[in-house]
Design an enzyme around this catalytic site. Structure first.
Site, short mmCIF file in Angstrom:
data_model
loop_
_atom_site.label_atom_id
_atom_site.label_comp_id
_atom_site.label_asym_id
_atom_site.label_seq_id
_atom_site.Cartn_x
_atom_site.Cartn_y
_atom_site.Cartn_z
N GLU A 164 0.83 -1.10 -0.05
CA GLU A 164 -0.02 -0.03 -0.10
C GLU A 164 0.93 1.21 0.00
O GLU A 164 1.80 1.36 0.80
CB GLU A 164 -0.87 0.16 1.27
CG GLU A 164 -2.21 -0.80 1.01
CD GLU A 164 -3.23 -0.24 2.01
OE1 GLU A 164 -2.96 0.56 2.92
OE2 GLU A 164 -4.31 -0.83 2.10
N ASP A 210 -5.70 10.23 9.11
CA ASP A 210 -4.38 9.73 9.63
C ASP A 210 -4.00 10.30 10.90
O ASP A 210 -4.27 11.57 11.32
CB ASP A 210 -3.23 10.09 8.38
CG ASP A 210 -3.54 9.01 7.33
OD1 ASP A 210 -3.27 7.86 7.48
OD2 ASP A 210 -3.87 9.79 6.20
N TYR A 225 -10.94 -3.30 3.35
CA TYR A 225 -10.18 -2.96 4.41
C TYR A 225 -10.80 -2.66 5.66
O TYR A 225 -11.31 -1.65 5.82
CB TYR A 225 -9.18 -1.63 3.86
CG TYR A 225 -8.18 -1.50 4.92
CD1 TYR A 225 -8.24 -1.19 6.19
CD2 TYR A 225 -6.89 -0.71 4.33
CE1 TYR A 225 -7.36 -0.68 7.08
CE2 TYR A 225 -6.08 0.02 5.09
CZ TYR A 225 -5.92 -0.29 6.54
OH TYR A 225 -5.05 0.23 7.53
#
Lengths: 418, 277
Positions: free
Chosen positions: B49, B60, B175
């Site tokens: 990734e 993030d 995911y």
């Protein structure tokens, strides 16, 4: 996307069929034409759905609206007056200027109209902790204020740069019991504070309500904040009719994220004869690149959960902005303004730091009203426009906040140290 | 069959769980990224990734934010990331590469030109964290046309309706974000994750990777018991940050290679408890 994006704006002119009939945006998915929407990570989908459902439920709930109205009256001090700035109008020598006095609200700006609404919503949803982002500190103060009153824990995210230039408001928030977190990432200004607040929200969704201070962010925020701020325009429309017997020729407001402008504009949208003008921050000048005027000199993009006009580079990175006023120092703008621009229903211009500062002094000296630097941008545009209009015409400006918080900045610009 | 499908198919036959490292492209520079990609494959990575730097990475945590800032300080753009993968493909035709990033750089390039450039560069798929299914019709169509996969996040808060909506557009793998929070956050509860994966597998017939919160060999081994892929980002990026100041590309790559080797061993020696698709 289910709509045409790239060429749409170029084809749209005033009289677009999308704007025919009563104004009814956004659609059910939070889109204003191609703008707005819900561009967030999956981790935020659930809290945003929960928020949308609560907002839709309480928007029409008589009990909730009674509670909101009572607070706006008894705690905020609404309705705020509309004031005819006669001396300043005379000095400018043209249209009559009327000021919607949001600076007289509790906490000194329009921001509290929204924080009251969202905090009451938070309480109905059983949330015990509120978070907020702030630039100039006005929304942070307004959030900390309502949190104190409702007994909610409050954390305010503020860029490190803004913490330094808005010391007094940081102290006010701390006095009110809020924790102020200085954000050190990115450009260390409002956009980064917003990023950090979203990260907090993702992590603490069970007990936390995120009070966004402007008409940006993912659906339902742009619509919800607009609805809470529309009290400004609803009152002002009635007040102008009462005072002058007719609607204003022009309504005008400064635009950072755009909440005070939408609050004023929205109740006038279907009054086609009323011109709506939003005023962005041209900073050092649009041609210098050092400004905060995405509607006047930006491009379309996606940031903070919605599609709108942005200040971005050729690679899609969000650019640093510049404005003398921390409250306008934001690289995006509410998606509804993007739509009002493209459809031609509102027009957007930008004025420089220097022009805003001149208007700041002008109003202060002729009317004894010290406006916020953000608001001074709208005043500067009015000062340009009024002389081109007839004396029996009128401009209604949203005097969105008072300038006490800007004493340090203005003194510094004038070469003084307080 | 796409490279991603082929990889998961092979792993399923071997009864193994995929090891998926994440690094931010251009952190601290593009030369290091290339060396890292090659070394990570040598150390046992099954799929890479690659983070595309964006100025406002709301999903993030601080570690990956700082990586993004280091890359942006070098002016690394989406075009540079595509060029990086093109170089990686000169020596590696097998290992799938999935871009992970935010929508705006793609919006600026345009979905169609992006998908075509991505395919040409040898990219296999993308996970665009702020482009949920309801806002990514154009991107989905563009990627599909080029035979590229679009990977989506699923969260602990995703209900059956969300899982279904994502299942309709996702391809390659999905995911699962194992903790409520941002990348690099908190401690994950493997039992809880396993329960949620069962619910996801009941609705989506794709491999399920698990990430956000895998810090070391021990957590990797735990997650490997229930997941089809173990995704490790902040734990790697944090080490790159430590080394970025002094180390040369080979040293950084070697250190990360050793770390991935430990994860690989831990994953391969753990007992798998879940039935896999």
């Amino acid at each position: 996307m289910g709509y045409v994006m790239a060429t749409r704006a170029d084809e749209i002119a005033t009289g677009d069929p999308a704007m025919a009939g009563p104004y009814r945006w956004p659609d059910a998915q939070g889109h204003f034409g191609p703008y707005g929407g819900l561009f967030v990570p999956e981790t935020l989908m659930h809290p945003l759905t929960e928020l949308r459902e609560a907002y839709e439920r309480y928007l029409d709930d008589p009990d909730f609206l009674r509670e909101l109205d009572a607070d706006l009256r008894d705690y905020v001090g609404r309705p705020s007056p509309v004031y005819h700035a006669e001396r300043w109008s005379r000095e400018l020598g043209g249209a009559q200027i009327f000021l919607k006095r949001e600076d007289l609200n509790h906490t000194g700006a329009h921001k509290v109209n929204n924080t009251i609404g969202q905090a009451l919503l938070a309480r109905r949803m059983g949330k015990t902790r509120i978070i907020a982002e702030t630039g100039a500190g006005q929304h942070g103060v307004a959030s900390a204020t309502v949190a104190a009153r409702l007994g909610l824990e409050c954390v305010v995210y503020m860029g490190e740069v803004d913490v330094a230039r808005q010391e007094a408001n940081v102290y006010r928030m701390r006095l009110l019991g809020a924790e102020v977190v200085a954000v050190k990432s990115g450009t260390r200004t409002l956009k980064d504070a917003l990023n950090e607040a979203m990260r907090d929200w993702v992590t603490n969704i069970d007990n936390t309500f995120y009070i966004i201070g402007t008409v940006a962010g993912p659906h339902p925020y742009p619509a919800m904040v607009r609805d809470f701020q529309s009290v400004i325009g609803r009152e002002a429309r009635g007040q102008m009719l009462e005072k002058t017997g007719r609607l204003p020729d022009v309504v005008m407001a400064c635009v950072g994220g755009g909440s005070n402008a939408i609050g004023l504009f929205h109740p006038f949208i279907d009054d086609q004869a009323v011109r709506m003008i939003g005023v962005e921050a041209a900073g050092d000048g649009l041609d210098t690149g050092r400004h905060a005027a995405p509607l006047c000199a930006g491009e379309r993009g996606v940031l903070h959960g919605n599609r709108t006009y942005l200040m971005e580079d050729e690679n899609g990175q969000i650019r640093e902005t510049h404005s003398i006023s921390a409250g306008l120092d934001y690289p995006g703008v509410g998606p509804e303004h993007a739509w009002l621009k493209d459809t031609g229903r509102a027009s957007y211009v930008a004025v420089t730091d220097d022009e805003a500062l001149a208007a700041f002094h002008g109003l202060t000296r002729t009317e004894g009203i010290i406006p916020a630097l953000e608001t001074s941008h709208a005043l500067a545009q009015a000062a340009k426009l009024a002389p081109t209009m007839a004396k029996d015409q009128s401009i209604l400006i949203n005097l969105s906040g008072r300038g006490d918080k800007d004493m340090q900045t203005v003194a510094r610009m004038d070469g003084l140290q307080l | 069959m796409s490279r991603i499908q082929t990889t998961f198919e092979r792993l399923r036959e071997e009864g193994r769980t995929a090891l998926v490292p994440f690094v931010t492209a251009g952190d601290p520079d593009l030369e290091v990224s290339l060396a890292l990609m090659q070394q990570m494959v040598a150390a046992g990575a099954d799929l890479i990734e690659l983070g595309v730097p964006f100025s406002d990475p709301i999903a993030d945590g601080p570690v990956i934010q700082r990586a993004t800032e280091r890359a942006l300080a070098n002016g690394v753009s989406l075009r540079d990331v595509l060029a990086l993968v093109r170089r990686f493909r000169e020596t590696d035709r097998e290992t799938p590469v999935v871009l992970m990033g935010y929508l705006n750089p793609i919006e600026v390039m345009g979905s169609v030109p992006f998908a075509s450039a991505a395919r040409e560069a040898g990219i296999d798929g993308a996970l665009i964290v702020d482009a949920p299914p309801e806002e990514s019709h154009e991107l989905v169509a563009a990627m599909k046309t080029q035979g590229l996969d679009l990977v989506y996040l699923l969260a602990p808060t995703s209900d059956a309706a969300r899982i279904n909506a994502i299942g309709e557009v996702a391809s390659g793998f999905v995911y699962y974000v194992s903790v409520k929070g941002v990348t690099g956050a908190g401690n994950l509860d493997v039992e809880e994750v396993g329960g949620k994966l069962d619910a996801i597998r009941a609705q989506i017939a794709l491999p399920v990777g698990v990430g956000f919160g895998i810090k070391d060999a021990a957590t990797a081994a735990q997650v490997a018991q229930v997941a089809d892929a173990v995704i490790v980002g902040s734990a790697i990026v944090g080490q790159i940050e430590t080394l970025a100041g002094e180390g040369r590309a080979e040293e950084i790559a070697a250190t990360i290679g050793v770390f991935l080797g430990e994860l690989r061993t831990a994953i391969d020696t753990t007992d798998r408890v879940a039935e896999h698709v």
